[in-house]
Design a protein around this motif. Structure first.
Motif, PDB file in Angstrom:
ATOM      1  N   VAL A  93      19.574  93.484  48.842  1.00  0.00           N
ATOM      2  CA  VAL A  93      19.761  92.287  48.030  1.00  0.00           C
ATOM      3  C   VAL A  93      18.796  92.434  46.856  1.00  0.00           C
ATOM      4  N   LEU A  94      19.310  92.352  45.644  1.00  0.00           N
ATOM      5  CA  LEU A  94      18.502  92.563  44.443  1.00  0.00           C
ATOM      6  C   LEU A  94      17.884  91.250  43.955  1.00  0.00           C
ATOM      7  N   LEU A  95      16.577  91.293  43.706  1.00  0.00           N
ATOM      8  CA  LEU A  95      15.829  90.122  43.223  1.00  0.00           C
ATOM      9  C   LEU A  95      15.009  90.532  42.006  1.00  0.00           C
ATOM     10  N   GLU A  96      15.266  89.879  40.888  1.00  0.00           N
ATOM     11  CA  GLU A  96      14.518  90.142  39.663  1.00  0.00           C
ATOM     12  C   GLU A  96      13.459  89.065  39.460  1.00  0.00           C
ATOM     13  N   LEU A  97      12.217  89.487  39.369  1.00  0.00           N
ATOM     14  CA  LEU A  97      11.099  88.573  39.126  1.00  0.00           C
ATOM     15  C   LEU A  97      10.518  88.943  37.767  1.00  0.00           C
ATOM     16  N   ASP A  98      10.854  88.150  36.777  1.00  0.00           N
ATOM     17  CA  ASP A  98      10.561  88.487  35.387  1.00  0.00           C
ATOM     18  C   ASP A  98       9.321  87.741  34.889  1.00  0.00           C
ATOM     19  N   TYR A  99       8.586  88.419  34.026  1.00  0.00           N
ATOM     20  CA  TYR A  99       7.371  87.877  33.395  1.00  0.00           C
ATOM     21  C   TYR A  99       7.473  88.127  31.890  1.00  0.00           C
ATOM     22  N   PRO A 100       8.441  87.471  31.233  1.00  0.00           N
ATOM     23  CA  PRO A 100       8.664  87.722  29.806  1.00  0.00           C
ATOM     24  C   PRO A 100       7.544  87.145  28.946  1.00  0.00           C
ATOM     25  N   ARG A 101       7.406  87.699  27.749  1.00  0.00           N
ATOM     26  CA  ARG A 101       6.410  87.203  26.798  1.00  0.00           C
ATOM     27  C   ARG A 101       7.056  86.522  25.600  1.00  0.00           C
ATOM     28  N   ARG A 102       8.260  86.942  25.230  1.00  0.00           N
ATOM     29  CA  ARG A 102       8.922  86.413  24.034  1.00  0.00           C
ATOM     30  C   ARG A 102       9.818  85.216  24.340  1.00  0.00           C
ATOM     31  N   THR A 103      10.196  85.064  25.581  1.00  0.00           N
ATOM     32  CA  THR A 103      11.015  83.920  25.988  1.00  0.00           C
ATOM     33  C   THR A 103      10.304  83.234  27.143  1.00  0.00           C
ATOM     34  N   SER A 104      10.695  82.014  27.414  1.00  0.00           N
ATOM     35  CA  SER A 104      10.059  81.324  28.533  1.00  0.00           C
ATOM     36  C   SER A 104      11.085  81.056  29.630  1.00  0.00           C
ATOM     37  N   LEU A 105      10.597  81.063  30.838  1.00  0.00           N
ATOM     38  CA  LEU A 105      11.409  80.757  32.005  1.00  0.00           C
ATOM     39  C   LEU A 105      11.177  79.303  32.387  1.00  0.00           C
ATOM     40  N   PRO A 106      12.123  78.701  33.093  1.00  0.00           N
ATOM     41  CA  PRO A 106      11.889  77.339  33.600  1.00  0.00           C
ATOM     42  C   PRO A 106      10.643  77.312  34.488  1.00  0.00           C
ATOM     43  N   GLU A 107      10.000  76.176  34.527  1.00  0.00           N
ATOM     44  CA  GLU A 107       8.731  76.022  35.248  1.00  0.00           C
ATOM     45  C   GLU A 107       8.834  76.434  36.721  1.00  0.00           C
ATOM     46  N   ALA A 108       9.905  76.041  37.399  1.00  0.00           N
ATOM     47  CA  ALA A 108      10.062  76.383  38.818  1.00  0.00           C
ATOM     48  C   ALA A 108      10.131  77.897  39.010  1.00  0.00           C
ATOM     49  N   GLN A 109      10.801  78.577  38.101  1.00  0.00           N
ATOM     50  CA  GLN A 109      10.927  80.031  38.184  1.00  0.00           C
ATOM     51  C   GLN A 109       9.584  80.704  37.885  1.00  0.00           C
ATOM     52  N   GLN A 110       8.864  80.199  36.908  1.00  0.00           N
ATOM     53  CA  GLN A 110       7.530  80.732  36.603  1.00  0.00           C
ATOM     54  C   GLN A 110       6.606  80.588  37.804  1.00  0.00           C
ATOM     55  N   LYS A 111       6.646  79.433  38.448  1.00  0.00           N
ATOM     56  CA  LYS A 111       5.792  79.170  39.612  1.00  0.00           C
ATOM     57  C   LYS A 111       6.144  80.122  40.756  1.00  0.00           C
ATOM     58  N   GLN A 112       7.439  80.249  41.042  1.00  0.00           N
ATOM     59  CA  GLN A 112       7.877  81.151  42.095  1.00  0.00           C
ATOM     60  C   GLN A 112       7.410  82.585  41.803  1.00  0.00           C
ATOM     61  N   ASN A 113       7.638  83.043  40.576  1.00  0.00           N
ATOM     62  CA  ASN A 113       7.295  84.419  40.222  1.00  0.00           C
ATOM     63  C   ASN A 113       5.786  84.651  40.302  1.00  0.00           C
ATOM     64  N   ALA A 114       5.003  83.674  39.897  1.00  0.00           N
ATOM     65  CA  ALA A 114       3.547  83.797  39.980  1.00  0.00           C
ATOM     66  C   ALA A 114       3.089  83.888  41.437  1.00  0.00           C
ATOM     67  N   GLU A 115       3.692  83.063  42.306  1.00  0.00           N
ATOM     68  CA  GLU A 115       3.333  83.102  43.731  1.00  0.00           C
ATOM     69  C   GLU A 115       3.684  84.450  44.353  1.00  0.00           C
ATOM     70  N   LEU A 116       4.847  84.985  43.999  1.00  0.00           N
ATOM     71  CA  LEU A 116       5.247  86.286  44.543  1.00  0.00           C
ATOM     72  C   LEU A 116       4.389  87.407  43.985  1.00  0.00           C
ATOM     73  N   GLN A 117       4.033  87.320  42.708  1.00  0.00           N
ATOM     74  CA  GLN A 117       3.150  88.323  42.114  1.00  0.00           C
ATOM     75  C   GLN A 117       1.811  88.336  42.845  1.00  0.00           C
ATOM     76  N   GLN A 118       1.302  87.174  43.163  1.00  0.00           N
ATOM     77  CA  GLN A 118       0.040  87.078  43.893  1.00  0.00           C
ATOM     78  C   GLN A 118       0.190  87.578  45.325  1.00  0.00           C
ATOM     79  N   ALA A 119       1.261  87.183  45.999  1.00  0.00           N
ATOM     80  CA  ALA A 119       1.472  87.574  47.393  1.00  0.00           C
ATOM     81  C   ALA A 119       1.582  89.097  47.535  1.00  0.00           C
ATOM     82  N   PHE A 120       2.238  89.732  46.559  1.00  0.00           N
ATOM     83  CA  PHE A 120       2.416  91.180  46.620  1.00  0.00           C
ATOM     84  C   PHE A 120       1.327  91.946  45.869  1.00  0.00           C
ATOM     85  N   ARG A 121       0.391  91.208  45.286  1.00  0.00           N
ATOM     86  CA  ARG A 121      -0.724  91.816  44.550  1.00  0.00           C
ATOM     87  C   ARG A 121      -0.238  92.759  43.449  1.00  0.00           C
TER      88      ARG A 121
END
Length: 175
Positions: A93-121
């Motif tokens: 199952v493919l999951l894209e966790l994006d951290y763009p600089r030129r565009t912004s993601l919705p707040e819920a998506q940013q929060k989720q991605n930040a939590e996963l980035q931290q969890a996976f170091r």
């Protein structure tokens, strides 16, 4: 680096992070922008549900889609190729966790991605993790990681050979 991965795999360390699951499919999609890449989900809850249904692990791509040169190279050389898409459809199952600089993601998506980035170091991009999720308490995900990689030259067939080794680790952990 390999010792860390081996340690995580051999000792079956399980990482946890808090994420309360939505109750309806509409709530799952609310607050998330779709991936521009066909076949990739952006919501970990949706990926988890499909993973549970299909018994396939999640392959997460931590990417800086609009600024990371190696991420763009990996997408062009591997992820956009029919050979990879066919392999992925059959195996993960493919999951894209994006951290763009030129565009912004919705707040819920940013929060989720930040939590996963931290969890996976995750400290660099692209980072690709293969894992299973479980939710024994109904609230916190537990992560069973099978390995990680980044950009690797050689095209989709060589890339999926490395991912196949991670799938073998999943099979060994189940048996």
């Amino acid at each position: 680096m390999m010792n860390k991965i081996s340690f995580v795999i051999s000792s079956a360390i399980v990482l946890s992070f808090l994420m309360v699951g939505p109750s309806t499919a509409q709530e799952v999609k609310k607050g998330f922008r779709s991936s521009e890449n066909e076949g990739w989900m952006v919501n970990v809850e949706e990926a988890y549900q499909l993973s549970e249904k299909t018994n396939k692990p999640i392959l997460a791509n931590f990417t800086g889609s609009d600024w990371c040169g190696w991420c763009k190279k990996l997408k062009a050389e591997v992820f956009n190729k029919p050979e990879f898409k066919e392999w992925a459809e059959e195996n993960v199952v493919l999951l894209e966790l994006d951290y763009p600089r030129r565009t912004s993601l919705p707040e819920a998506q940013q929060k989720q991605n930040a939590e996963l980035q931290q969890a996976f170091r995750v400290t660099g991009f692209p980072t690709i993790w293969m894992f299973d999720l479980d939710r024994p308490d109904g609230k916190k995900f537990q992560i069973q990681a099978y390995g990680k990689t980044g950009y690797a030259a050689g095209g989709p067939n060589k890339y999926t050979q490395n991912l196949d080794k991670m799938l073998e680790l999943k099979e060994k952990s189940v048996n």
